[in-house]
Scaffold this active site. Sequence first.
Site, mmCIF file in Angstrom:
data_model
loop_
_atom_site.group_PDB
_atom_site.id
_atom_site.type_symbol
_atom_site.label_atom_id
_atom_site.label_comp_id
_atom_site.label_asym_id
_atom_site.label_seq_id
_atom_site.Cartn_x
_atom_site.Cartn_y
_atom_site.Cartn_z
ATOM 1 N N HIS A 102 -9.117 2.830 -1.612
ATOM 2 C CA HIS A 102 -8.331 3.864 -1.064
ATOM 3 C C HIS A 102 -7.420 4.059 -2.302
ATOM 4 C CE1 HIS A 102 -8.345 2.194 3.215
ATOM 5 N NE2 HIS A 102 -9.516 2.959 2.954
ATOM 6 N N HIS A 106 -11.581 0.481 2.129
ATOM 7 C CA HIS A 106 -10.505 -0.190 1.746
ATOM 8 C C HIS A 106 -10.969 -1.109 0.826
ATOM 9 C CE1 HIS A 106 -6.835 -2.192 1.471
ATOM 10 N NE2 HIS A 106 -7.471 -3.464 1.817
ATOM 11 N N HIS A 132 3.276 -5.153 4.149
ATOM 12 C CA HIS A 132 2.922 -5.753 5.321
ATOM 13 C C HIS A 132 3.205 -7.363 5.387
ATOM 14 C CE1 HIS A 132 0.038 -2.395 6.652
ATOM 15 N NE2 HIS A 132 0.124 -2.335 5.238
ATOM 16 N N ARG A 182 3.360 -4.203 9.991
ATOM 17 C CA ARG A 182 3.991 -3.543 8.700
ATOM 18 C C ARG A 182 5.653 -4.059 8.851
ATOM 19 N NH1 ARG A 182 1.911 2.623 9.397
ATOM 20 N NH2 ARG A 182 -0.406 1.763 9.480
ATOM 21 N N HIS A 228 0.923 -1.138 0.240
ATOM 22 C CA HIS A 228 0.058 0.116 0.005
ATOM 23 C C HIS A 228 0.706 1.085 -0.062
ATOM 24 C CE1 HIS A 228 -2.169 -2.861 2.714
ATOM 25 N NE2 HIS A 228 -2.860 -2.990 1.616
ATOM 26 N N HIS A 277 -3.406 4.342 5.249
ATOM 27 C CA HIS A 277 -3.507 4.260 3.749
ATOM 28 C C HIS A 277 -3.624 5.640 3.293
ATOM 29 C CE1 HIS A 277 -4.643 -0.187 3.673
ATOM 30 N NE2 HIS A 277 -3.484 -0.286 4.512
ATOM 31 N N ASP A 336 -4.429 1.736 -2.204
ATOM 32 C CA ASP A 336 -4.825 0.210 -2.176
ATOM 33 C C ASP A 336 -4.046 -0.270 -3.491
ATOM 34 O OD1 ASP A 336 -6.251 0.477 0.108
ATOM 35 O OD2 ASP A 336 -7.935 0.423 -0.807
ATOM 36 N N HIS A 393 1.072 4.856 1.826
ATOM 37 C CA HIS A 393 0.479 5.356 3.249
ATOM 38 C C HIS A 393 0.825 6.779 3.125
ATOM 39 C CE1 HIS A 393 -0.060 1.702 5.997
ATOM 40 N NE2 HIS A 393 0.405 1.124 4.789
#
Length: 196
Positions: free
Chosen positions: A109, A100, A154, A177, A74, A92, A112, A76
């Site tokens: 998002h 999401h 992640h 993360r 993603h 995000h 995403d 962020h």
Amino acid sequence: MTRITFLAISIGVCLSNPVELPASCPSQAFVALQPTKRFPDLRGDLFLNQEDPNSPVKITGKVTGLPPGFNGFHVHMIGNITGDDCLSTGSHFNPFGEEHGGPDDTRRHVGDLGNIQFVEEPTEEAAVARINIEDSEISLCGERNVIGRAIVVHAGPDDLGRGRNEESQKTGNAGPRAGCGIVEETEGLLDSSEIF
């Protein structure tokens, strides 16, 4: 000049000069992924390319340091990777307040990007995720600009908002993360061809 007349002129000027996206964007950006304390072996280089403001962004690269499987990937909000857990990158990138979703969903998002997949390769000592993503939501300029933000890998798979709990609509239940890096403009300086 009366106040009403002044406002009318001002409105007319605004309508005749609408705000437009710049004619050109930075065409390249780079991300050097750094590990979190829990996942010290993660490393990766990512290259972002966009031909023009209306073109999708292509992300290529290579990430190592996690076992075989799928991992959430993603953009962020915050380009801050201080600390050892990547929590300083915030949530995000979601400038339009959507829930999401997956990269192919209409509502998602902006950040995403779905999952990347780590696989074992005969020529590599450990599992590798080779990145080749094309996305039309993110951009290198304008309101969807990701330069100066962070990309996060992640520890687990992203359920793309299909999970049956509240967290699925926020993070995809992708877990902690594992690594992160800041998206930095690198106009004409880098070539991703060497990593494939």
